[in-house]
Design a protein around this motif. Structure first.
Motif, PDB file in Angstrom:
ATOM      1  N   ASN A 133       0.803  -1.222   0.000  1.00 21.52           N
ATOM      2  CA  ASN A 133       0.000   0.000   0.000  1.00 21.52           C
ATOM      3  C   ASN A 133       0.837   1.273   0.000  1.00 21.52           C
ATOM      4  O   ASN A 133       0.386   2.332   0.413  1.00 21.52           O
ATOM      5  CB  ASN A 133      -0.956  -0.017   1.194  1.00 21.52           C
ATOM      6  N   LYS A 134       2.084   1.122  -0.458  1.00 30.24           N
ATOM      7  CA  LYS A 134       2.917   2.319  -0.586  1.00 30.24           C
ATOM      8  C   LYS A 134       2.816   2.848  -1.998  1.00 30.24           C
ATOM      9  O   LYS A 134       2.662   2.089  -2.953  1.00 30.24           O
ATOM     10  CB  LYS A 134       4.372   1.974  -0.269  1.00 30.24           C
ATOM     11  N   ARG A 135       2.953   4.148  -2.124  1.00 40.46           N
ATOM     12  CA  ARG A 135       2.917   4.720  -3.473  1.00 40.46           C
ATOM     13  C   ARG A 135       4.201   4.385  -4.205  1.00 40.46           C
ATOM     14  O   ARG A 135       5.279   4.307  -3.611  1.00 40.46           O
ATOM     15  CB  ARG A 135       2.764   6.229  -3.391  1.00 40.46           C
ATOM     16  N   ILE A 136       4.077   4.235  -5.518  1.00 40.55           N
ATOM     17  CA  ILE A 136       5.226   3.902  -6.350  1.00 40.55           C
ATOM     18  C   ILE A 136       6.346   4.929  -6.175  1.00 40.55           C
ATOM     19  O   ILE A 136       7.527   4.599  -6.154  1.00 40.55           O
ATOM     20  CB  ILE A 136       4.819   3.853  -7.837  1.00 40.55           C
ATOM     21  N   SER A 137       5.957   6.213  -6.008  1.00 40.75           N
ATOM     22  CA  SER A 137       6.964   7.275  -5.925  1.00 40.75           C
ATOM     23  C   SER A 137       7.921   7.060  -4.754  1.00 40.75           C
ATOM     24  O   SER A 137       9.021   7.598  -4.746  1.00 40.75           O
ATOM     25  CB  SER A 137       6.273   8.632  -5.807  1.00 40.75           C
ATOM     26  N   SER A 138       7.508   6.256  -3.760  1.00 39.97           N
ATOM     27  CA  SER A 138       8.373   6.079  -2.590  1.00 39.97           C
ATOM     28  C   SER A 138       9.328   4.890  -2.750  1.00 39.97           C
ATOM     29  O   SER A 138      10.142   4.635  -1.875  1.00 39.97           O
ATOM     30  CB  SER A 138       7.509   5.891  -1.344  1.00 39.97           C
ATOM     31  N   LEU A 139       9.232   4.150  -3.853  1.00 37.23           N
ATOM     32  CA  LEU A 139      10.090   2.970  -4.034  1.00 37.23           C
ATOM     33  C   LEU A 139      11.386   3.321  -4.750  1.00 37.23           C
ATOM     34  O   LEU A 139      11.418   4.224  -5.574  1.00 37.23           O
ATOM     35  CB  LEU A 139       9.362   1.910  -4.864  1.00 37.23           C
ATOM     36  N   PRO A 140      12.465   2.584  -4.475  1.00 38.69           N
ATOM     37  CA  PRO A 140      13.704   2.778  -5.232  1.00 38.69           C
ATOM     38  C   PRO A 140      13.540   2.295  -6.672  1.00 38.69           C
ATOM     39  O   PRO A 140      12.700   1.435  -6.957  1.00 38.69           O
ATOM     40  CB  PRO A 140      14.725   1.914  -4.499  1.00 38.69           C
ATOM     41  N   LEU A 141      14.367   2.870  -7.558  1.00 38.85           N
ATOM     42  CA  LEU A 141      14.207   2.626  -8.995  1.00 38.85           C
ATOM     43  C   LEU A 141      14.257   1.143  -9.360  1.00 38.85           C
ATOM     44  O   LEU A 141      13.468   0.665 -10.169  1.00 38.85           O
ATOM     45  CB  LEU A 141      15.289   3.388  -9.771  1.00 38.85           C
ATOM     46  N   GLY A 142      15.169   0.421  -8.740  1.00 39.09           N
ATOM     47  CA  GLY A 142      15.312  -0.988  -9.071  1.00 39.09           C
ATOM     48  C   GLY A 142      14.021  -1.768  -8.844  1.00 39.09           C
ATOM     49  O   GLY A 142      13.616  -2.579  -9.672  1.00 39.09           O
ATOM     50  N   TRP A 143      13.371  -1.491  -7.718  1.00 42.51           N
ATOM     51  CA  TRP A 143      12.112  -2.169  -7.407  1.00 42.51           C
ATOM     52  C   TRP A 143      11.028  -1.804  -8.400  1.00 42.51           C
ATOM     53  O   TRP A 143      10.252  -2.639  -8.841  1.00 42.51           O
ATOM     54  CB  TRP A 143      11.649  -1.807  -5.995  1.00 42.51           C
ATOM     55  N   LYS A 144      11.001  -0.497  -8.725  1.00 45.57           N
ATOM     56  CA  LYS A 144       9.993  -0.030  -9.676  1.00 45.57           C
ATOM     57  C   LYS A 144      10.115  -0.800 -10.975  1.00 45.57           C
ATOM     58  O   LYS A 144       9.143  -1.232 -11.567  1.00 45.57           O
ATOM     59  CB  LYS A 144      10.198   1.451  -9.986  1.00 45.57           C
ATOM     60  N   GLN A 145      11.393  -0.936 -11.410  1.00 49.13           N
ATOM     61  CA  GLN A 145      11.678  -1.604 -12.667  1.00 49.13           C
ATOM     62  C   GLN A 145      11.173  -3.045 -12.653  1.00 49.13           C
ATOM     63  O   GLN A 145      10.517  -3.507 -13.581  1.00 49.13           O
ATOM     64  CB  GLN A 145      13.190  -1.621 -12.864  1.00 49.13           C
ATOM     65  N   LYS A 146      11.487  -3.741 -11.573  1.00 50.38           N
ATOM     66  CA  LYS A 146      11.061  -5.139 -11.471  1.00 50.38           C
ATOM     67  C   LYS A 146       9.549  -5.237 -11.432  1.00 50.38           C
ATOM     68  O   LYS A 146       8.956  -6.102 -12.071  1.00 50.38           O
ATOM     69  CB  LYS A 146      11.629  -5.759 -10.189  1.00 50.38           C
ATOM     70  N   LEU A 147       8.960  -4.303 -10.696  1.00 49.85           N
ATOM     71  CA  LEU A 147       7.512  -4.304 -10.585  1.00 49.85           C
ATOM     72  C   LEU A 147       6.882  -4.017 -11.944  1.00 49.85           C
ATOM     73  O   LEU A 147       5.903  -4.654 -12.344  1.00 49.85           O
ATOM     74  CB  LEU A 147       7.089  -3.247  -9.564  1.00 49.85           C
ATOM     75  N   ALA A 148       7.478  -3.073 -12.676  1.00 47.74           N
ATOM     76  CA  ALA A 148       6.927  -2.714 -13.981  1.00 47.74           C
ATOM     77  C   ALA A 148       6.953  -3.925 -14.914  1.00 47.74           C
ATOM     78  O   ALA A 148       5.997  -4.189 -15.642  1.00 47.74           O
ATOM     79  CB  ALA A 148       7.717  -1.562 -14.592  1.00 47.74           C
ATOM     80  N   PHE A 149       8.045  -4.682 -14.849  1.00 46.10           N
ATOM     81  CA  PHE A 149       8.123  -5.871 -15.692  1.00 46.10           C
ATOM     82  C   PHE A 149       7.072  -6.898 -15.270  1.00 46.10           C
ATOM     83  O   PHE A 149       6.360  -7.464 -16.101  1.00 46.10           O
ATOM     84  CB  PHE A 149       9.522  -6.491 -15.608  1.00 46.10           C
ATOM     85  N   SER A 150       6.962  -7.093 -13.972  1.00 45.15           N
ATOM     86  CA  SER A 150       5.991  -8.066 -13.476  1.00 45.15           C
ATOM     87  C   SER A 150       4.569  -7.673 -13.854  1.00 45.15           C
ATOM     88  O   SER A 150       3.733  -8.523 -14.139  1.00 45.15           O
ATOM     89  CB  SER A 150       6.086  -8.182 -11.962  1.00 45.15           C
ATOM     90  N   VAL A 151       4.305  -6.365 -13.843  1.00 53.28           N
ATOM     91  CA  VAL A 151       2.975  -5.893 -14.219  1.00 53.28           C
ATOM     92  C   VAL A 151       2.745  -6.114 -15.712  1.00 53.28           C
ATOM     93  O   VAL A 151       1.649  -6.474 -16.139  1.00 53.28           O
ATOM     94  CB  VAL A 151       2.804  -4.405 -13.836  1.00 53.28           C
ATOM     95  N   ALA A 152       3.831  -5.949 -16.507  1.00 52.05           N
ATOM     96  CA  ALA A 152       3.697  -6.127 -17.958  1.00 52.05           C
ATOM     97  C   ALA A 152       3.356  -7.573 -18.315  1.00 52.05           C
ATOM     98  O   ALA A 152       2.767  -7.833 -19.364  1.00 52.05           O
ATOM     99  CB  ALA A 152       4.978  -5.683 -18.666  1.00 52.05           C
ATOM    100  N   ILE A 153       3.741  -8.537 -17.442  1.00 50.12           N
ATOM    101  CA  ILE A 153       3.401  -9.931 -17.748  1.00 50.12           C
ATOM    102  C   ILE A 153       2.350 -10.481 -16.786  1.00 50.12           C
ATOM    103  O   ILE A 153       2.119 -11.676 -16.700  1.00 50.12           O
ATOM    104  CB  ILE A 153       4.654 -10.841 -17.720  1.00 50.12           C
TER     105      ILE A 153
END
Lengths: 248, 368
Positions: A133-153
């Motif tokens: 329940n944290k906003r994306i803006s508060s995450l480090p870039l690496g996590w965002k990247q992994k999350l973005a990939f996971s969301v894409a699949i």
């Protein structure tokens, strides 16, 4: 990788903008679960080709099918069966991790229950349960990247298109990101990736290199290095790119 | 449908979590109404008044005395004939003339009814309107006083007449004007910015690659602003009515229907801007210069179109809010129906379709 099943079939793809030919007679096939590197200098015509494969623009001519669907007539089904992640960051910063997952799952038509179940699995896998329940803006870039990939699949696409997914990321994170790519590939998802990093090209099963709208080389990295008598992919790429005339 | 609702939800999150958006959406209308409302409603003090007393009896003397002792008005001239009115108004000092009919006092006693006429210089219509209501208030009080020990109540009939601006063209104009400005701002600027933001962040690509079709994306983007703009329209009309007494003489339903039409137009302009603008900054600048300034300056909201140089008058014809303001003014202040505003309504409709058409064309070119 299953070499008998071809999920992308491209035959004589041409795309013209007025007098300019962006894609000149491209032909290639990609197997299920393959990690296919799509390389080329800026202006070589990569983006144009990806847009056509994703059903965002029509080719001028050629026979193209993606995930078994025709790019002219079956765009809707095609879009349902592919994922996409671009170099530009693709999660909403002002939404929470879960809200992003729910949104993307939602636009691919997944049901509420499926979204909740898969989101739990995903967060567990990425070790991100605490950040649900944290906003994306508060995450480090690496996590965002992994999350973005996971969301894409997240919607289990046949193919995922990655357009320079690791731009601006540090080497360690890039390496971790590629671990995710391998895992997806093992699960049978085909990876179609463009990159500027030649070390990443080495990670691909096969690599195509575009110059001036044409595919000038297409093979495994090992074979390409042998053919061009090169130490690494960088040299292969430079040898080909030097012949280019359409440079931005 | 579920997909679409998910999309809408996300849009509302974007809006409600962005302080800037919330401020523009809900802070600005209220601040603008308050500012305009109170700037216009300045108090009266020592307004110069002339009297044309055809009766000259104790009642008129008493009324004049009451008025001048109120502090709001100051007696400067006694006129001999109505012909002097024009001359004295043109001089500019006197803003108000009070005319008592012949035998005012007698009529008041005998017929329980007497007439007084209030002439005002309405070149400053807001003040003129205010003067009339103050005067009527004083006359009303006087009427109550003299009625206290009478069985048959009498009444003083005050008729007002505006000089130079008989239709009182810009009284209450600020409500229609603010309505046009706010709806334009919220609908056009906010949508264009929100679409441009998706482009800037790269999420637009993701949306386009998804099975959502472009129409769903656009609808998802504009629907929240349609809803919020509609709420804004209600708030503005409501505040106008309850805080400043701006009436809605015509049909409320028609008023709201016209507002929705204008919101649609503004949204289509917003979409058009976003097809041109690649970043939020560009969208903002375009909205500011192409929409906001003309809306405020050329729509007739603040400056009368009649007094503009001809080239600007010509430009004002392509400013959508101009027509919306005419419609609002007619419905709210004159109480007329669609039969009087159908032309403007048609123009707004045509403009809406025009902008949607243009956007579709641009969009298709981009996809090729």
């Amino acid at each position: 990788m299953n070499k008998d099943v071809k999920v992308i079939k491209v035959k004589n793809l041409c795309k013209k903008f007025g007098d300019f030919t962006a894609n000149n007679n491209l032909s290639f096939e990609v197997s299920k679960g393959e990690i296919f590197g799509f390389l080329g200098a800026n202006g070589a015509g990569k983006t144009t080709a990806i847009k056509i494969l994703c059903g965002l623009s029509y080719p001028t001519s050629g026979e193209i099918s993606v995930a078994g669907f025709d790019v002219y007539k079956q765009r809707e089904q095609l879009k349902r069966n592919i994922g996409y992640m671009s170099q530009k960051f693709s999660l909403y910063e002002d939404l929470t991790v879960f809200e992003n997952i729910r949104f993307y799952g939602g636009i691919y038509g997944l049901s509420k229950e499926v979204i909740h179940r898969k989101a739990d699995d995903l967060l567990k896998k990425l070790d991100l349960q605490h950040a649900r329940n944290k906003r994306i803006s508060s995450l480090p870039l690496g996590w965002k990247q992994k999350l973005a990939f996971s969301v894409a699949i997240f919607h289990d696409p046949e193919i995922v298109f990655l357009d320079e997914p690791t731009g601006g990321v540090d080497p360690v994170t890039r390496r971790q990101f590629w671990d995710l790519i391998y895992e997806a590939s093992r699960e049978g998802i085909t990876i179609f990736v463009t990159t500027h990093y030649m070390d990443e090209a080495e990670y691909c099963d096969r690599v195509s290199i575009m110059v001036d709208g044409k595919i000038e080389a297409l093979d495994t990295p090992a074979k390409l290095k042998e053919d061009f008598n090169a130490v690494d992919m960088d040299q292969v790429f430079l040898a080909l790119a030097r012949t280019a005339t359409n440079v931005e | 449908m579920n997909r679409f609702i998910g999309f809408l939800k996300k849009e509302f999150y974007h809006i409600f979590r962005d302080k800037r958006s919330m401020l523009i959406l809900f802070g600005m209308p209220i601040v603008q109404i308050m500012l305009f409302g109170y700037v216009i409603n300045t108090d009266l003090k020592d307004v110069k008044m002339a009297v044309l007393d055809h009766s000259k009896d104790e009642y008129t003397a008493e009324i004049i005395n009451k008025i001048t002792s109120s502090g709001y008005f100051q007696l400067s001239n006694n006129l001999k004939s109505i012909e002097q009115a024009d001359v004295i108004f043109r001089k500019g000092d006197v803003k108000l003339i009070l005319v008592f009919e012949p035998d005012f006092g007698k009529k008041l006693v005998k017929n329980s009814k007497a007439n007084v006429q209030i002439l005002t210089d309405a070149s400053d219509p807001n003040t003129a309107n205010l003067e009339v209501s103050y005067l009527q208030g004083i006359l009303q009080n006087y009427n109550v006083e003299i009625n206290q020990d009478k069985q048959l109540p009498s009444s003083i009939q005050a008729n007002s007449r505006m000089y130079f601006n008989a239709n009182l063209e810009s009284v209450f104009m600020f409500i229609p004007g603010i309505m046009a400005t706010i709806l334009m701002l919220v609908s056009a600027m906010m949508t264009s910015i929100s679409i441009a933001r998706e482009k800037e962040l790269g999420t637009m690509e993701i949306l386009l690659v998804s099975p959502l079709n472009p129409l769903q994306i656009i609808l998802g983007k504009v629907t929240p602003y349609l809803a919020l703009s509609f709420i804004n329209a209600l708030v503005i009309v409501g505040m106008g009515y309850f805080v400043f007494g701006v009436p809605v003489l015509g049909s409320f339903t028609l008023l709201m229907a016209e507002s929705v039409l204008f919101i649609f137009l503004a949204l289509s302009i917003g979409i058009f801007i976003s097809t041109v603008a690649k970043s939020q900054q560009v969208a903002m600048m375009l909205s500011m210069f192409v929409l906001m300034l003309p809306t405020i300056i050329l729509s007739g909201f603040i400056f009368p179109i009649r007094n503009m140089p001809v080239p600007l008058q010509v430009i004002s014809y392509i400013i959508p809010p101009k027509y919306f303001i005419v419609i609002l003014k007619n419905i709210m202040l004159k109480g007329v129906g669609l039969e009087y505003v159908w032309k403007e309504t048609l123009i707004l409709l045509a403009m809406t379709f025009g902008f949607i058409g243009l956007s579709l064309k641009k969009f298709k070119i981009r996809l090729q």
